[in-house]
Structure formats: C-alpha cells, structure tokens
Design an enzyme around this catalytic site. Structure first.
Site, PDB file in Angstrom:
ATOM      1  N   SER A 192       0.812  -1.350  -0.017  1.00 56.22           N
ATOM      2  CA  SER A 192       0.001   0.037  -0.136  1.00 56.22           C
ATOM      3  C   SER A 192       0.759   1.317  -0.049  1.00 56.22           C
ATOM      4  CB  SER A 192      -0.853   0.234   1.130  1.00 56.22           C
ATOM      5  OG  SER A 192      -0.341   0.151   2.390  1.00 56.22           O
ATOM      6  N   GLN A 196       7.356  -1.189   1.569  1.00 54.14           N
ATOM      7  CA  GLN A 196       6.956  -2.458   2.536  1.00 54.14           C
ATOM      8  C   GLN A 196       7.524  -3.438   2.472  1.00 54.14           C
ATOM      9  OE1 GLN A 196       2.762  -2.022   2.332  1.00 54.14           O
ATOM     10  NE2 GLN A 196       2.341  -0.253   3.693  1.00 54.14           N
ATOM     11  N   SER A 230      24.085 -10.363   2.217  1.00 53.39           N
ATOM     12  CA  SER A 230      24.461 -10.406   3.554  1.00 53.39           C
ATOM     13  C   SER A 230      23.703 -10.203   4.690  1.00 53.39           C
ATOM     14  CB  SER A 230      25.592  -8.915   3.516  1.00 53.39           C
ATOM     15  OG  SER A 230      26.647  -9.252   2.632  1.00 53.39           O
ATOM     16  N   THR A 273      30.502  -2.651   0.206  1.00 48.36           N
ATOM     17  CA  THR A 273      30.600  -3.178  -0.969  1.00 48.36           C
ATOM     18  C   THR A 273      30.634  -2.296  -2.177  1.00 48.36           C
ATOM     19  OG1 THR A 273      29.812  -5.141  -2.503  1.00 48.36           O
ATOM     20  CG2 THR A 273      28.122  -3.797  -1.227  1.00 48.36           C
ATOM     21  N   LYS A 277      34.341   0.766  -1.748  1.00 48.38           N
ATOM     22  CA  LYS A 277      35.331  -0.183  -1.038  1.00 48.38           C
ATOM     23  C   LYS A 277      36.609   0.942  -0.925  1.00 48.38           C
ATOM     24  CE  LYS A 277      33.999  -5.278  -1.862  1.00 48.38           C
ATOM     25  NZ  LYS A 277      34.445  -6.133  -2.159  1.00 48.38           N
ATOM     26  N   ASP A 315      38.091  -9.698   2.230  1.00 48.65           N
ATOM     27  CA  ASP A 315      38.044 -10.316   0.845  1.00 48.65           C
ATOM     28  C   ASP A 315      39.378 -10.941   0.842  1.00 48.65           C
ATOM     29  OD1 ASP A 315      35.516  -9.593   0.116  1.00 48.65           O
ATOM     30  OD2 ASP A 315      36.178  -7.877  -0.746  1.00 48.65           O
ATOM     31  N   ALA A 341      42.465  -8.937 -12.817  1.00 44.24           N
ATOM     32  CA  ALA A 341      43.011  -7.733 -12.129  1.00 44.24           C
ATOM     33  C   ALA A 341      41.929  -6.774 -11.715  1.00 44.24           C
ATOM     34  CB  ALA A 341      44.206  -7.102 -13.162  1.00 44.24           C
ATOM     35  N   ASN A 363      45.683 -10.978 -17.259  1.00 41.81           N
ATOM     36  CA  ASN A 363      44.532 -10.214 -17.359  1.00 41.81           C
ATOM     37  C   ASN A 363      44.281 -10.311 -18.860  1.00 41.81           C
ATOM     38  OD1 ASN A 363      42.181  -9.406 -16.062  1.00 41.81           O
ATOM     39  ND2 ASN A 363      42.765  -7.306 -16.798  1.00 41.81           N
ATOM     40  N   GLN A 459      34.264 -11.001   9.156  1.00 39.90           N
ATOM     41  CA  GLN A 459      33.584  -9.610   9.660  1.00 39.90           C
ATOM     42  C   GLN A 459      32.727 -10.038  11.121  1.00 39.90           C
ATOM     43  OE1 GLN A 459      31.098  -8.701   6.342  1.00 39.90           O
ATOM     44  NE2 GLN A 459      32.457  -7.557   5.480  1.00 39.90           N
TER      45      GLN A 459
HETATM   46  P1  NAP Z   1      35.693  -6.598 -11.618  1.00 37.72           P
HETATM   47  O1  NAP Z   1      36.344  -5.647 -10.950  1.00 37.72           O
HETATM   48  O2  NAP Z   1      34.570  -6.009 -12.343  1.00 37.72           O
HETATM   49  O3  NAP Z   1      36.919  -7.254 -12.416  1.00 37.72           O
HETATM   50  C1  NAP Z   1      36.376  -8.091 -13.540  1.00 37.72           C
HETATM   51  C2  NAP Z   1      37.480  -9.010 -14.012  1.00 37.72           C
HETATM   52  O4  NAP Z   1      37.126 -10.182 -14.745  1.00 37.72           O
HETATM   53  C3  NAP Z   1      38.723  -8.367 -14.588  1.00 37.72           C
HETATM   54  O5  NAP Z   1      39.976  -8.615 -14.433  1.00 37.72           O
HETATM   55  C4  NAP Z   1      38.100  -8.507 -16.195  1.00 37.72           C
HETATM   56  O6  NAP Z   1      39.082  -8.368 -17.112  1.00 37.72           O
HETATM   57  C5  NAP Z   1      37.805  -9.943 -16.144  1.00 37.72           C
HETATM   58  N1  NAP Z   1      36.956 -10.525 -16.993  1.00 37.72           N
HETATM   59  C6  NAP Z   1      35.597 -10.324 -17.202  1.00 37.72           C
HETATM   60  N2  NAP Z   1      35.366 -10.893 -18.327  1.00 37.72           N
HETATM   61  C7  NAP Z   1      36.081 -11.807 -18.864  1.00 37.72           C
HETATM   62  C8  NAP Z   1      36.446 -12.457 -20.057  1.00 37.72           C
HETATM   63  N3  NAP Z   1      35.391 -12.930 -20.773  1.00 37.72           N
HETATM   64  N4  NAP Z   1      37.404 -13.114 -19.992  1.00 37.72           N
HETATM   65  C9  NAP Z   1      38.578 -12.735 -19.383  1.00 37.72           C
HETATM   66  N5  NAP Z   1      38.472 -12.154 -18.149  1.00 37.72           N
HETATM   67  C10 NAP Z   1      37.403 -11.301 -18.047  1.00 37.72           C
HETATM   68  O7  NAP Z   1      35.011  -7.712 -10.777  1.00 37.72           O
HETATM   69  P2  NAP Z   1      35.427  -8.225  -9.292  1.00 37.72           P
HETATM   70  O8  NAP Z   1      34.675  -7.352  -8.348  1.00 37.72           O
HETATM   71  O9  NAP Z   1      36.851  -8.316  -9.448  1.00 37.72           O
HETATM   72  O10 NAP Z   1      34.790  -9.602  -9.259  1.00 37.72           O
HETATM   73  C11 NAP Z   1      35.391 -11.010 -10.053  1.00 37.72           C
HETATM   74  C12 NAP Z   1      34.688 -12.104  -9.588  1.00 37.72           C
HETATM   75  O11 NAP Z   1      34.862 -12.160  -8.270  1.00 37.72           O
HETATM   76  C13 NAP Z   1      33.016 -12.014  -9.495  1.00 37.72           C
HETATM   77  O12 NAP Z   1      32.474 -13.296 -10.108  1.00 37.72           O
HETATM   78  C14 NAP Z   1      32.815 -11.795  -8.214  1.00 37.72           C
HETATM   79  O13 NAP Z   1      31.447 -12.408  -7.978  1.00 37.72           O
HETATM   80  C15 NAP Z   1      33.974 -12.606  -7.401  1.00 37.72           C
HETATM   81  N6  NAP Z   1      33.841 -11.903  -6.168  1.00 37.72           N
HETATM   82  C16 NAP Z   1      33.796 -13.154  -5.266  1.00 37.72           C
HETATM   83  C17 NAP Z   1      33.938 -12.867  -3.876  1.00 37.72           C
HETATM   84  C18 NAP Z   1      33.725 -13.984  -2.830  1.00 37.72           C
HETATM   85  O14 NAP Z   1      33.760 -13.558  -1.634  1.00 37.72           O
HETATM   86  N7  NAP Z   1      33.932 -14.984  -3.302  1.00 37.72           N
HETATM   87  C19 NAP Z   1      34.378 -11.601  -3.540  1.00 37.72           C
HETATM   88  C20 NAP Z   1      34.516 -10.728  -4.584  1.00 37.72           C
HETATM   89  C21 NAP Z   1      34.317 -10.862  -5.743  1.00 37.72           C
HETATM   90  P3  NAP Z   1      39.377  -6.917 -17.943  1.00 37.72           P
HETATM   91  O15 NAP Z   1      40.312  -6.230 -17.123  1.00 37.72           O
HETATM   92  O16 NAP Z   1      40.018  -7.464 -19.124  1.00 37.72           O
HETATM   93  O17 NAP Z   1      37.775  -6.257 -18.125  1.00 37.72           O
END
Ligand code: NAP
Length: 485
Positions: A192, A196, A230, A273, A277, A315, A341, A363, A459
């Site tokens: 409503s 909510q 979270s 997040t 960060k 992390d 990276a 990378n 955490q």
């Molecule tokens: P981000 O900052 O967007 O970085 C993405 C990375 O993936 C970059 O190095 C990118 O390369 C690369 N990438 C993306 N698509 C690609 C492809 N098709 N082929 C090759 N490389 C590719 O993301 P992020 O925050 O680092 O997160 C990365 C992953 O870690 C996500 O799946 C996220 O869910 C996971 N994660 C997990 C945790 C956990 O607690 N388990 C915590 C944080 C993140 P370029 O530089 O060339 O674009």
C-alpha cells in the site's frame, strides 16, 4: 507491533489472510479504499487480531476518489462498530465526530520527501488529539531516515514514523529500536506504500520481534544493495548465537556524509561493497597495513563506544586463509598464477604477496595486469601468455563462469591440469566449470563459496568478538544461491 495491510479482495479473502498471517502479525490494516468490497461488521467480529480501519483519499496517496462525506461515513461506521483503531488524515479529523472507544491514528503523508518542519507537523498531530500520531514521508536518500529516528526519540504519544521508498526500508526495521508503535507490512506485489516489507521478511529476515532499544545496528553499504545476501547471512548468524543485533542494507550515494550522519544512531559496524570499497579507506580513523596496501576495505568496525572506526579487508584474508587451509601449508614461496586484475583480483593479489607467494598476474586487458603487478612488485602478463609460465596454484579472480554464463572457463583445461590447487573466486554457482574441471582431474580446489562465507565469518567475528556460527552462515548462503538460479 507488526501490521499487515490488506490492500485488495473482499471480506472473506481478508479474513482468510488474517488467519493465515496471525502467527507473524499483531494487527491488521483494512485499506477500504483499495479493497473491492468489505463488510466491516463481519471482519471486525471475526478478525483474529485487532484491526485499523483506513479509507485513504487520493490526495494522501490512497485510492478513494468518491465523495468526501461518503469516505468519512465509512470511518464513522467503523467507530460505531467498535473498531479498535481508525486512521484519519490530519486535515479530515474535524469531520469525524466522536471517537467513542476507538483509538484515532492521526496521520500525515508526504510522497515528495521529508519536509524541513517535520517535527512541528508531528506536534500538530499530537495537539489535535491523536491517540497515535503517524508520519510517513518519502526518503530521497538513506540519511532521510535519521529525521524519522529523531522524531521517534522525541515522541510525546504512541507514534508511527517511517520513510517510504527503497531508501526508507531501514526505518521500517530500525524504527522499533526507537520505540515506533508499529511497522506496516504487505504481501509481495500488494504494497500500500513503497518500500513495505513482507511479514516474513520483517519477522524472519530482520528479526523485528527481537529488536529493542539496546539492539546493536550493523549493515551493508553499497549501491545497488537491495539484492545483497549479507543481511540474510548476518541476521541468521546473530540469531543463532543469540547476539542482540540487527543488520540492514544501506543504499549509499555519498559515503562520507552517510558515515558521519549515521554516527548519531551508534552503528557498530558495516560491510562495504561496490562502489565504496576504495573511498571507504579515507572515511575511517585507522586501517591495518593490508588495507593500506590494497587501497580498499570491505569491513568497518566501530570501537570505544563508536568514537573510533577501523577498516579491514576480509576479502583478501578470506581468500588466502582458505587457500592455505586447503593446501595444508603456508603460501610462502609458492608459485601462483592469478587470473584477473579487477577489484577481487587486487584484494587477493595483495593478500598473496603479503603471505610471501611468488605471484604472476594475468589479465584479458594486459595493461591492467602490468599496472597491478608494478604496484605489487610482481610480474604482469596478458592472459594469452599463461601457457608459457609455471605455477602450482591457479587463482581465478575474473567473473568468467559466473551465473548465467556457467559454461565458461577463464583458461583451457590443459592449463588447469598443471595446477596442484585451483581457487575460483566466483561463488555463483558454487561449482563453476573451472572447479568441475579441477575435480575431474583430481586437483585440490577451493570455491568462491568458501571465500564468501569466510569473509562474512571474519567480519562477524571482528564486530562481535564471538565465534561465528559457520554452519548457519553456509546454510543461508547455499539457500540464497539456489533461489537465485
Ligand atoms: P571486476 O572488478 O569487474 O573485474 C572483473 C575481472 O574479470 C577483470 O579482470 C576482467 O578483465 C575479467 N573478465 C571479465 N570478463 C572476462 C572474460 N570474458 N575473459 C577474461 N577476463 C574477463 O569484478 P570483481 O569485483 O573483481 O569480481 C570478479 C569475480 O569475483 C566476480 O565473479 C565476483 O562475484 C567474485 N567475487 C567473489 C568474492 C567472494 O567472496 N567469493 C568476493 C568478491 C568478488 P578486464 O580487466 O580485461 O576487463
């Protein structure tokens, strides 16, 4: 009290809903303006809980468009029938007549925002003779909730005060801490008012019934943040160890302003997040050495009664500690190939260097690998070159393989086969194609699921000083991931 708003249907369906939801709710609101048809005498006689009767006009965000006398006549009927509560808009109060035994909720709504004179509007409701004063205003920013908390702290009669909209969810939960008389809930899609929560969310996810004046507040800061897992994980953990705390999502645009403003309500800790960060490092009083090196944090802890804030990066530590545990020995001296990276890659890379690993960063965009490697004092390459290098541990910190692209892998199977241990940061799905490849080849592996749980566990322990209920946290994450696929 938890109130369920009945916003559609008839006498029979309203009663059926009230019986079904009675275990979760304390009171119900009959929104006559939204219901098809409602025999007030029948509902009031048979309702399993007390009822508020409301007939909201368009000008206050309701749906009643008919004659004003007709609208007020329905509320008079409710009073004649002995309704426990009637909600009447402030500007219509004089037309209602004698209230008999019915308690009047005198309400004010503002769908534009929080007016600067909110406190004086509230005082007018009280002076007009409200048994319960109600103020509902639209949050344009998460800091708007603070005006509502301030109002609740200054309340003179039983008071309902909350912010509407996504940014106002915080007030619907935390209002209880400041003595809010009730919180409105609705079935999904039958709200409503915007923002909510459902009765299940308020009771089971946010533990509303356990919230009191002394309940500690924690939360996740991000943007967007509505789909963060979270709150489910941390609230379940607080509940499991009977720790008096609640964890809510904060959609934050301006981080510094948010952190400073919310000091007023004594928040004890945050998860941080995307996209905050890096900025968060500048908003805390003290960071550990690892955070300084990474230049990003994901955890804030307030100590000394909230006077000082400390930043950590769980992390990074969760990734390295789960690798070391699976390896059965320290990372020091181990050759590691890190693919990715981005944000996660950076946190994991600094953690690996901190532990003394020999790191090479690969990378897709080689410049980013070079830049990160330079900062680390390590080597950086294009991902295409990974086949030319040796390593014992292969770490994926890219998003490759993440749901819905679950058939993708960041490197060829032959490259996977060279590793003694494979770590994948992707946690959705838990078993990525990379992890399945490692499994098939009999290679030890660590999943992103393990890292995700571990960072939350670290955490939780930093905030509470208590041992986290790991099984509970794992169970909640597994359940959440299942429901997302
Ligand atoms: P981000 O900052 O967007 O970085 C993405 C990375 O993936 C970059 O190095 C990118 O390369 C690369 N990438 C993306 N698509 C690609 C492809 N098709 N082929 C090759 N490389 C590719 O993301 P992020 O925050 O680092 O997160 C990365 C992953 O870690 C996500 O799946 C996220 O869910 C996971 N994660 C997990 C945790 C956990 O607690 N388990 C915590 C944080 C993140 P370029 O530089 O060339 O674009």
């Amino acid at each position: 009290m938890i109130c369920l708003c009945i916003t559609e249907g008839t006498t029979e369906s309203a009663l059926e809903l009230l019986r079904r939801y009675r275990p979760l709710i304390d009171i119900a609101e009959l929104r006559l303006d939204l219901m098809e048809r409602c025999r007030l005498d029948v509902v009031l006689r048979n309702s399993p809980c007390p009822v508020i009767v409301t007939n909201r006009p368009r000008r206050e965000g309701g749906a009643f468009e008919g004659d004003e006398r007709e609208r007020i006549a329905r509320l008079r009927e409710a009073i004649e029938l002995g309704a426990p509560y009637v909600d009447i808009e402030y500007d219509s109060l004089s037309r209602l007549g004698a209230r008999r035994r019915t308690r009047l909720i005198v309400s004010y709504h503002n769908f534009e925002g929080v007016p600067p004179d909110l406190l004086s509007i509230y005082r007018e409701l009280v002076e007009a003779g409200a048994d319960v004063a109600k103020v509902a205003v639209m949050a344009r920013d998460v800091t708007d909730n603070l005006s509502v908390f301030e109002l609740l702290r200054a309340k003179q009669v039983p008071t309902i005060a909350h912010c509407m909209g996504e940014d106002g969810v915080v007030s619907r939960v935390l209002g209880k801490k400041f003595g809010c008389f009730l919180t409105y809930t609705a079935l999904r899609g039958k709200e409503s008012a915007p923002g909510q929560l459902t009765p299940e969310e308020i009771v089971e996810l946010y533990r509303w019934k356990d919230i009191g004046e002394k309940t500690e507040t924690y939360g996740v800061i991000g943007n967007p943040v509505a789909h963060s897992m979270s709150p489910a994980i941390h609230n379940a953990a607080f509940s499991a160890i009977r720790y008096d705390a609640v964890y809510v999502p904060f959609r934050v645009v301006s981080l510094r302003n948010f952190i400073e403003s919310y000091r007023k309500i004594d928040v004890r800790g945050y998860s941080v997040t995307i996209p905050h960060k890096e900025e968060a490092v500048k908003c805390v009083d003290k960071v550990d050495e690892l955070v300084r090196k990474i230049g990003a944090l994901n955890t804030i802890v307030f100590r000394d009664g909230g006077a000082r804030s400390y930043g950590y990066n769980t992390d990074s530590s969760s990734a390295t500690s789960s690798i070391e545990e699976a390896l059965g020995e320290p990372l020091e001296g181990k050759e590691v190939a890190l693919v990715g990276a981005g944000g996660a890659g950076r946190a994991i890379a600094f953690g690996l260097i901190w532990k003394g690993a020999k790191l090479r960063v690969f990378n897709r965009t080689p410049e980013k690998a070079h830049r990160l490697a330079e900062e680390l004092g390590a080597e950086g390459y294009s991902l295409r070159e990974i086949g030319n290098h040796s390593f014992e541990i292969l770490v994926n910190a890219t998003s490759v393989g993440m749901y819905p692209n679950v058939d993708e892998m960041p490197v060829e199977g032959e490259i996977v086969g060279r590793a003694k241990l494979v770590f994948d940061a992707v946690y959705n799905p838990e078993e990525t194609r990379l992890i399945l490849e490692a499994k098939r080849r009999g290679i030890r592996y660590v999943t992103g699921f393990e890292m995700f749980v571990r960072q939350a566990v670290q955490q939780f322990e930093l905030w509470t000083g208590q041992k986290a209920p790991v099984d509970v946290m794992q169970g909640v994450l597994a359940e959440k991931l299942c429901s997302k696929q």
